[in-house]
Design a protein around this motif. Structure first.
Motif, PDB file in Angstrom:
ATOM      1  N   GLU A   2     -52.024 -60.696 -38.633  1.00 54.32           N
ATOM      2  CA  GLU A   2     -50.430 -60.177 -40.086  1.00 54.32           C
ATOM      3  C   GLU A   2     -49.783 -61.598 -39.666  1.00 54.32           C
ATOM      4  O   GLU A   2     -49.489 -62.332 -40.391  1.00 54.32           O
ATOM      5  CB  GLU A   2     -49.650 -59.301 -40.334  1.00 54.32           C
ATOM      6  N   GLY A   3     -48.927 -61.592 -38.458  1.00 52.74           N
ATOM      7  CA  GLY A   3     -48.386 -62.867 -38.324  1.00 52.74           C
ATOM      8  C   GLY A   3     -48.712 -63.872 -37.968  1.00 52.74           C
ATOM      9  O   GLY A   3     -48.856 -65.363 -38.854  1.00 52.74           O
ATOM     10  N   GLU A   4     -50.624 -63.977 -37.860  1.00 54.17           N
ATOM     11  CA  GLU A   4     -50.576 -65.392 -37.305  1.00 54.17           C
ATOM     12  C   GLU A   4     -50.705 -65.685 -39.172  1.00 54.17           C
ATOM     13  O   GLU A   4     -51.176 -67.284 -39.372  1.00 54.17           O
ATOM     14  CB  GLU A   4     -52.133 -65.313 -36.813  1.00 54.17           C
ATOM     15  N   VAL A   5     -52.107 -64.990 -39.572  1.00 54.41           N
ATOM     16  CA  VAL A   5     -52.248 -65.185 -41.323  1.00 54.41           C
ATOM     17  C   VAL A   5     -51.092 -65.905 -42.362  1.00 54.41           C
ATOM     18  O   VAL A   5     -50.723 -66.247 -42.687  1.00 54.41           O
ATOM     19  CB  VAL A   5     -52.872 -63.574 -41.794  1.00 54.41           C
ATOM     20  N   HIS A   6     -49.899 -65.328 -41.672  1.00 52.47           N
ATOM     21  CA  HIS A   6     -48.827 -65.522 -42.250  1.00 52.47           C
ATOM     22  C   HIS A   6     -48.104 -66.466 -42.028  1.00 52.47           C
ATOM     23  O   HIS A   6     -47.182 -67.883 -42.888  1.00 52.47           O
ATOM     24  CB  HIS A   6     -47.007 -64.691 -42.563  1.00 52.47           C
ATOM     25  N   ARG A   7     -48.311 -67.333 -40.600  1.00 53.90           N
ATOM     26  CA  ARG A   7     -47.682 -68.188 -40.502  1.00 53.90           C
ATOM     27  C   ARG A   7     -48.854 -69.272 -40.737  1.00 53.90           C
ATOM     28  O   ARG A   7     -48.290 -70.374 -41.361  1.00 53.90           O
ATOM     29  CB  ARG A   7     -47.632 -67.467 -38.531  1.00 53.90           C
ATOM     30  N   ARG A   8     -49.869 -69.181 -40.482  1.00 55.92           N
ATOM     31  CA  ARG A   8     -51.088 -69.945 -41.322  1.00 55.92           C
ATOM     32  C   ARG A   8     -51.481 -69.780 -42.988  1.00 55.92           C
ATOM     33  O   ARG A   8     -51.395 -71.636 -42.758  1.00 55.92           O
ATOM     34  CB  ARG A   8     -52.263 -70.186 -40.052  1.00 55.92           C
ATOM     35  N   ILE A   9     -51.631 -69.456 -43.007  1.00 54.33           N
ATOM     36  CA  ILE A   9     -52.329 -69.232 -44.493  1.00 54.33           C
ATOM     37  C   ILE A   9     -51.003 -69.226 -46.037  1.00 54.33           C
ATOM     38  O   ILE A   9     -50.989 -69.855 -46.816  1.00 54.33           O
ATOM     39  CB  ILE A   9     -53.297 -68.131 -45.236  1.00 54.33           C
ATOM     40  N   GLY A  10     -50.138 -68.176 -45.244  1.00 57.43           N
ATOM     41  CA  GLY A  10     -48.487 -68.133 -46.335  1.00 57.43           C
ATOM     42  C   GLY A  10     -48.093 -67.032 -45.802  1.00 57.43           C
ATOM     43  O   GLY A  10     -48.849 -65.401 -45.763  1.00 57.43           O
ATOM     44  N   PRO A  11     -46.643 -66.611 -46.732  1.00 58.52           N
ATOM     45  CA  PRO A  11     -46.691 -65.034 -46.773  1.00 58.52           C
ATOM     46  C   PRO A  11     -46.690 -63.797 -47.344  1.00 58.52           C
ATOM     47  O   PRO A  11     -46.494 -62.743 -47.393  1.00 58.52           O
ATOM     48  CB  PRO A  11     -45.014 -65.249 -46.681  1.00 58.52           C
ATOM     49  N   ASP A  12     -47.429 -64.591 -48.830  1.00 60.40           N
ATOM     50  CA  ASP A  12     -47.815 -63.538 -49.933  1.00 60.40           C
ATOM     51  C   ASP A  12     -49.476 -62.990 -48.994  1.00 60.40           C
ATOM     52  O   ASP A  12     -50.026 -61.802 -49.879  1.00 60.40           O
ATOM     53  CB  ASP A  12     -47.981 -64.390 -50.685  1.00 60.40           C
ATOM     54  N   VAL A  13     -50.167 -63.669 -48.335  1.00 56.73           N
ATOM     55  CA  VAL A  13     -51.207 -62.810 -48.190  1.00 56.73           C
ATOM     56  C   VAL A  13     -51.266 -61.841 -47.817  1.00 56.73           C
ATOM     57  O   VAL A  13     -50.536 -61.344 -46.472  1.00 56.73           O
ATOM     58  CB  VAL A  13     -52.433 -63.669 -46.969  1.00 56.73           C
ATOM     59  N   ALA A  14     -51.578 -60.975 -48.468  1.00 59.53           N
ATOM     60  CA  ALA A  14     -51.925 -59.635 -48.580  1.00 59.53           C
ATOM     61  C   ALA A  14     -53.381 -58.587 -47.557  1.00 59.53           C
ATOM     62  O   ALA A  14     -54.337 -59.857 -47.345  1.00 59.53           O
ATOM     63  CB  ALA A  14     -52.537 -58.976 -49.161  1.00 59.53           C
ATOM     64  N   ILE A  15     -52.574 -57.978 -46.291  1.00 60.09           N
ATOM     65  CA  ILE A  15     -53.866 -57.877 -45.189  1.00 60.09           C
ATOM     66  C   ILE A  15     -53.922 -55.983 -45.612  1.00 60.09           C
ATOM     67  O   ILE A  15     -53.652 -55.172 -46.061  1.00 60.09           O
ATOM     68  CB  ILE A  15     -52.588 -57.748 -44.225  1.00 60.09           C
ATOM     69  N   VAL A  16     -55.274 -56.046 -45.973  1.00 58.82           N
ATOM     70  CA  VAL A  16     -55.665 -54.626 -45.810  1.00 58.82           C
ATOM     71  C   VAL A  16     -56.911 -53.661 -44.818  1.00 58.82           C
ATOM     72  O   VAL A  16     -57.376 -54.812 -44.380  1.00 58.82           O
ATOM     73  CB  VAL A  16     -57.124 -54.762 -47.346  1.00 58.82           C
ATOM     74  N   ASP A  17     -56.182 -53.502 -44.896  1.00 58.93           N
ATOM     75  CA  ASP A  17     -56.665 -51.944 -43.537  1.00 58.93           C
ATOM     76  C   ASP A  17     -57.715 -50.728 -44.194  1.00 58.93           C
ATOM     77  O   ASP A  17     -57.090 -50.332 -44.533  1.00 58.93           O
ATOM     78  CB  ASP A  17     -55.081 -51.777 -42.811  1.00 58.93           C
ATOM     79  N   SER A  18     -59.255 -50.866 -43.531  1.00 55.76           N
ATOM     80  CA  SER A  18     -59.491 -50.175 -43.987  1.00 55.76           C
ATOM     81  C   SER A  18     -59.726 -48.794 -43.470  1.00 55.76           C
ATOM     82  O   SER A  18     -59.270 -48.040 -44.530  1.00 55.76           O
ATOM     83  CB  SER A  18     -61.311 -51.085 -44.706  1.00 55.76           C
ATOM     84  N   ALA A  19     -58.663 -48.968 -42.201  1.00 51.27           N
ATOM     85  CA  ALA A  19     -58.731 -47.398 -41.639  1.00 51.27           C
ATOM     86  C   ALA A  19     -57.927 -46.421 -42.931  1.00 51.27           C
ATOM     87  O   ALA A  19     -57.441 -45.332 -43.710  1.00 51.27           O
ATOM     88  CB  ALA A  19     -58.016 -47.448 -40.727  1.00 51.27           C
ATOM     89  N   ARG A  20     -55.879 -47.265 -43.882  1.00 55.10           N
ATOM     90  CA  ARG A  20     -55.445 -46.613 -44.606  1.00 55.10           C
ATOM     91  C   ARG A  20     -55.795 -46.705 -45.892  1.00 55.10           C
ATOM     92  O   ARG A  20     -55.984 -45.688 -46.258  1.00 55.10           O
ATOM     93  CB  ARG A  20     -53.995 -47.874 -43.941  1.00 55.10           C
ATOM     94  N   ALA A  21     -56.697 -47.316 -46.168  1.00 55.73           N
ATOM     95  CA  ALA A  21     -57.558 -47.349 -47.922  1.00 55.73           C
ATOM     96  C   ALA A  21     -58.323 -46.516 -47.835  1.00 55.73           C
ATOM     97  O   ALA A  21     -58.084 -45.523 -48.249  1.00 55.73           O
ATOM     98  CB  ALA A  21     -58.011 -48.788 -48.141  1.00 55.73           C
ATOM     99  N   THR A  22     -58.659 -46.285 -46.124  1.00 53.53           N
ATOM    100  CA  THR A  22     -60.383 -45.109 -46.444  1.00 53.53           C
ATOM    101  C   THR A  22     -58.958 -43.447 -46.083  1.00 53.53           C
ATOM    102  O   THR A  22     -59.420 -42.326 -47.322  1.00 53.53           O
ATOM    103  CB  THR A  22     -60.711 -44.815 -45.250  1.00 53.53           C
ATOM    104  N   ALA A  23     -57.614 -43.787 -45.400  1.00 52.37           N
ATOM    105  CA  ALA A  23     -57.396 -42.358 -45.297  1.00 52.37           C
ATOM    106  C   ALA A  23     -56.381 -42.082 -47.222  1.00 52.37           C
ATOM    107  O   ALA A  23     -56.253 -40.355 -47.442  1.00 52.37           O
ATOM    108  CB  ALA A  23     -55.928 -42.190 -44.492  1.00 52.37           C
ATOM    109  N   HIS A  24     -56.298 -43.151 -47.580  1.00 52.09           N
ATOM    110  CA  HIS A  24     -55.408 -42.824 -48.913  1.00 52.09           C
ATOM    111  C   HIS A  24     -56.583 -42.299 -49.623  1.00 52.09           C
ATOM    112  O   HIS A  24     -56.329 -41.142 -50.791  1.00 52.09           O
ATOM    113  CB  HIS A  24     -54.941 -43.517 -49.835  1.00 52.09           C
ATOM    114  N   GLU A  25     -57.871 -42.830 -49.796  1.00 51.39           N
ATOM    115  CA  GLU A  25     -58.767 -42.364 -50.680  1.00 51.39           C
ATOM    116  C   GLU A  25     -59.003 -40.517 -50.241  1.00 51.39           C
ATOM    117  O   GLU A  25     -59.547 -39.757 -51.258  1.00 51.39           O
ATOM    118  CB  GLU A  25     -60.270 -43.047 -51.057  1.00 51.39           C
ATOM    119  N   VAL A  26     -59.124 -40.330 -49.542  1.00 47.41           N
ATOM    120  CA  VAL A  26     -58.977 -39.224 -48.781  1.00 47.41           C
ATOM    121  C   VAL A  26     -58.236 -37.680 -49.207  1.00 47.41           C
ATOM    122  O   VAL A  26     -58.886 -36.824 -49.636  1.00 47.41           O
ATOM    123  CB  VAL A  26     -59.870 -39.221 -47.385  1.00 47.41           C
TER     124      VAL A  26
END
Lengths: 279, 279
Positions: free
Chosen positions: A204-228
């Protein structure tokens, strides 16, 4: 269909399996989202990794893991493995085993499509998952305008397993892997491997530094837990808070010795007992 | 025992096998040391890595690889895999298959004992090889005064497979792995994994910078090639220069597609044809 039998079913644990220990990040996310649920986790550590195996072999291994959990008595299965989710449709396991089955690819894809504004989505995953094309396929079914850029990141698994989650080595490796995603100007990056949440902060730190602070990181583990969670609640399968402690039971297929430390890191909690099973 | 049958035996290829493609660095060293020999190489890419599997499984896999090569007709077997050499004594394969068998651990151990002046020997290898204790055991049989310091270096295999052999990521990873060997003041470091020769230059540079210019690097692939050469010559099994081209035939157990590029890097030569076999 008596009240007591459906309550008995609600009290059954969730079954979670993966080719190895990476899926424990999904268990960690499940415990956060569903604090009342007990979990039986099976890591097929004797046959890890699945990523280098042919599709027929992956199907055979996945079925044997799933059957073992069903035989122990679980109310639903979570396939906490991107390779399996990318190779064996959860639907196929559901039909063969007559039990609800949820994978990690579809929840990750749905969360990415929900988060993107520009439609440009990056995927970080193992070489096997990238080569399978599972994420672009899943995303294409949800949105016709999304463009998907996949980037294989083979070093991130051994970095997570080594526990090298801070410092220059993981930082420079991540920097190199996200460069093509920066050039493609993605605004969402999916962590498409269950090992990667261990490196989330650094990524996340590297992505925000290089691409921008608004880039969203989707964690497939968390996304799965919410669907479960949603799945269990809409089907009245969620365990009610009963005062009884929920448990996490860990099964592995190879000698458990070396796995305890890595398992604790992935689970975010000390692992006391690990049981070895034969598949 | 006629002259023609022993000449026919001399003309047979050497059989070399490994759990994956790392053993191709041994093939590369064999081609340099024995330019007249033909080689059949078998990489068990469907079941790689062996390092995470139990000993009984490794024995079973090694026997199936060895048998396949013996059935094709080879004059001797080279086990180009540290995990197999550390788990299955070459002697056991020799007895079961009635063919000369050479491993990589004993030649590496012998070269290390020959090179050390202080008796302090460092081993860089995979976690599995370090945990097996094979190198300390082999060295203890050769020298009672040697002290062995083992260091697992799990990132070096994916770095070699990615082709990240220069730059900051491999440099800092190597720096971290050799630090305990520097503190132990070793004067020899064994590259105890067939992947590591790909990173030899970088490892050597860091070792000379951090520990000293007189520290010897023992490459178990080269040490093995030299022992194979001596073995063939003393038993009159070396192929005579016949004007006929020597060949390298590559066999793998998983779909060959993705392996060609990595195989070329490890072999140090373009790989044209890869045959898939079922074990």
């Amino acid at each position: 269909m008596s009240g007591s039998s459906s309550s008995a079913r609600r009290d059954l644990p969730l079954g979670v399996f993966d080719s190895g220990l990476g899926g424990l990040t999904v268990v960690r996310a499940l415990r956060e989202a569903l604090p009342n649920e007990s979990i039986v986790y099976l890591g097929d550590t004797a046959r890890v990794p699945y990523g280098t195996k042919g599709a027929a072999t992956v199907v055979r291994y996945a079925l044997s893991c799933a059957r073992h959990l069903v035989d122990r008595g679980v109310k639903a299965l979570v396939v906490a493995c991107n390779t399996v989710s990318a190779t064996v449709a959860p639907e196929r396991l559901r039909i063969e085993l007559d039990i609800p089955v949820l994978g990690v690819v579809d929840p990750g894809a749905r969360a990415a499509v929900a988060a993107t504004r520009t439609g440009r989505i990056g995927i970080l995953a193992t070489a096997g998952t990238i080569a399978s094309g599972a994420y672009p396929r899943a995303i294409a079914q949800l949105s016709t305008r999304a463009e998907v850029v996949g980037q294989a990141a083979p070093l991130l698994v051994p970095l997570a397993e080594e526990g090298w989650t801070t410092g220059e080595v993981p930082r420079l490796a991540v920097r190199r892997y996200i460069e093509p995603l920066a050039l493609a100007q993605v605004d969402v990056i999916v962590l498409g491997c269950t090992h990667y949440p261990i490196l989330r902060e650094l990524i996340e730190g590297e992505v925000h530094r290089r691409i921008g602070p608004d880039v969203a990181i989707v964690d497939s583990a968390r996304a799965t837990a919410h669907e479960v969670k949603t799945f269990l609640e809409t089907r009245d399968l969620a365990r009610h808070g009963s005062g009884e402690m929920r448990s996490v039971h860990l099964l592995v297929t190879d000698v458990p010795g070396a796995f305890r430390e890595t398992a604790s890191r992935f689970l975010g909690d000390a692992v006391s007992e690990v049981e070895q099973v034969d598949l």
